[in-house]
Design a protein around this motif. Structure first.
Motif, PDB file in Angstrom:
ATOM      1  N   THR A  22       0.862  -1.184   0.000  1.00 11.87           N
ATOM      2  CA  THR A  22       0.000   0.000   0.000  1.00 11.87           C
ATOM      3  C   THR A  22       0.902   1.239   0.000  1.00 11.87           C
ATOM      4  OG1 THR A  22      -0.067   0.054   2.423  1.00 11.87           O
ATOM      5  CG2 THR A  22      -1.770  -1.242   1.302  1.00 11.87           C
TER       6      THR A  22
ATOM      7  N   THR B 128      -3.360   6.977  -5.847  1.00 11.72           N
ATOM      8  CA  THR B 128      -3.268   5.877  -6.798  1.00 11.72           C
ATOM      9  C   THR B 128      -1.832   5.369  -6.876  1.00 11.72           C
ATOM     10  OG1 THR B 128      -2.850   7.418  -8.610  1.00 11.72           O
ATOM     11  CG2 THR B 128      -5.156   6.831  -8.160  1.00 11.72           C
TER      12      THR B 128
ATOM     13  N   PRO C 201      -8.632   6.140  -2.060  1.00 13.25           N
ATOM     14  CA  PRO C 201      -8.256   5.261  -3.186  1.00 13.25           C
ATOM     15  C   PRO C 201      -8.184   6.008  -4.517  1.00 13.25           C
ATOM     16  CG  PRO C 201      -9.966   4.259  -1.845  1.00 13.25           C
ATOM     17  CD  PRO C 201      -9.874   5.684  -1.415  1.00 13.25           C
TER      18      PRO C 201
END
Length: 322
Positions: free
Chosen positions: A65, A145, A141
């Motif tokens: 992430t 990106t 989100p």
């Protein structure tokens, strides 16, 4: 027949130094060996801790992430940061000459500050990531990106490289005619400028302005980001959500405090007023101690990171048993 007088440029060329003497921590040989052992262990632990975080993020797909990718790059940066100074310091403990060439001195000086600037940028990006995740969770989100994350990483690694070129070139072009003894363990710009044959106030002002703009600018961005995060956390309805958010932010803020607390004392002004001994202690803190503490702070206060490190450790144990 009398010879023609030597002009100023010829004098500077003949007198210009080709090397410096890094005094480091002057003491008896037995104490030098003690220092070597202490900092060798510290350096090894720093490399091990940051390498462990790097491997954990790479191996665990659950950590792919933006937050952990930035943390992985930050750990890689810490490895390069300490490597730009500590190996030479260790060699000096075992040396009697304390000799370092002009080119090597300025090369290490440049990379030391290049990686230092990059640390500030990555701390900003990590603060921005936490701001988006906690204050704008629904938009996170869409905003954070993979392309933006990659762009931040590329920007973080390249901006410091470019930004510090101006003060580095100005300081390296100053005339150095002797003496060539630097009472420090790194090629720091303040003692270097003090060794110059001329007092160039323009270079000192530009150097100070770059440091002040970078440090204060990035620190204000980080503090504003976390101020908004804390306000958002206080408004969270669940205690579990507050605890997790505060835990993550506390880790980041601890690293920010360690890094900025010491460098602001050292580099905002061209003449800080600290004694030589105090300058060495402050530099030692942010260049050696802080990179050692960072992996401990991030791993001990982060459940996901601890789980990933346990998986790596179990895998290594299984491989050795086989």
């Amino acid at each position: 027949m009398t010879s023609a007088p030597m002009n100023v440029s010829d004098q500077e060329h003949k007198l210009s130094v080709s090397h410096f003497i890094l005094m480091g921590f002057p003491s008896i040989p037995q104490r030098q060996l003690l220092y070597f052992g202490l900092f060798f262990v510290t350096y090894t632990l720093t490399l091990t801790g940051n390498a462990a975080i790097t491997c954990a993020v790479r191996a665990d797909r659950g950590l792919h992430t933006p937050m952990y990718i930035l943390l992985r790059n930050f750990s890689l940066l810490e490895i390069r940061y300490v490597t730009s100074t500590v190996p030479n310091m260790l060699a000096n403990f075992l040396s009697t000459s304390k000799f370092i060439t002009f080119v090597s001195c300025f090369t290490r000086f440049y990379f030391f500050f290049y990686f230092g600037y990059d640390e500030g940028f990555f701390l900003c990006f990590m603060a921005f990531d936490r701001y988006l995740a906690i204050c704008r969770p629904l938009h996170y989100p869409r905003i954070m990106t993979q392309q933006l994350g990659t762009g931040l990483v590329v920007f973080g690694w390249s901006c410091g490289f470019i930004l510090f070129l101006t003060p580095f070139i100005l300081i390296s072009q100053l005339p150095y005619c002797g003496p060539n003894i630097i009472n420090h363990f790194v090629c720091d710009p303040v003692p270097l400028m003090m060794l110059s044959c001329v007092e160039d106030t323009t270079t000192q002002s530009i150097y100070s302005a770059f440091n002040a703009f970078f440090m204060i600018g990035t620190l204000l961005f980080i503090l504003c980001s976390y101020a908004l995060v804390i306000l958002a956390v206080v408004r969270m309805p669940t205690a579990a959500g507050k605890c997790k958010a505060f835990s993550t932010c506390a880790s980041h803020l601890a690293v920010v405090t360690l890094f900025y607390g010491s460098i602001l004392m050292m580099y905002v002004g061209p003449e800080t007023g600290h004694t030589v001994k105090m300058q060495k202690i402050i530099t030692l803190f942010y260049s050696v101690i802080t990179p050692l503490c960072n992996p401990l702070i991030y791993s001990l206060r982060n459940k996901e990171m601890k789980d990933a490190l346990r998986k790596i450790f179990r895998t290594e144990q299984g491989v050795h048993k086989i």
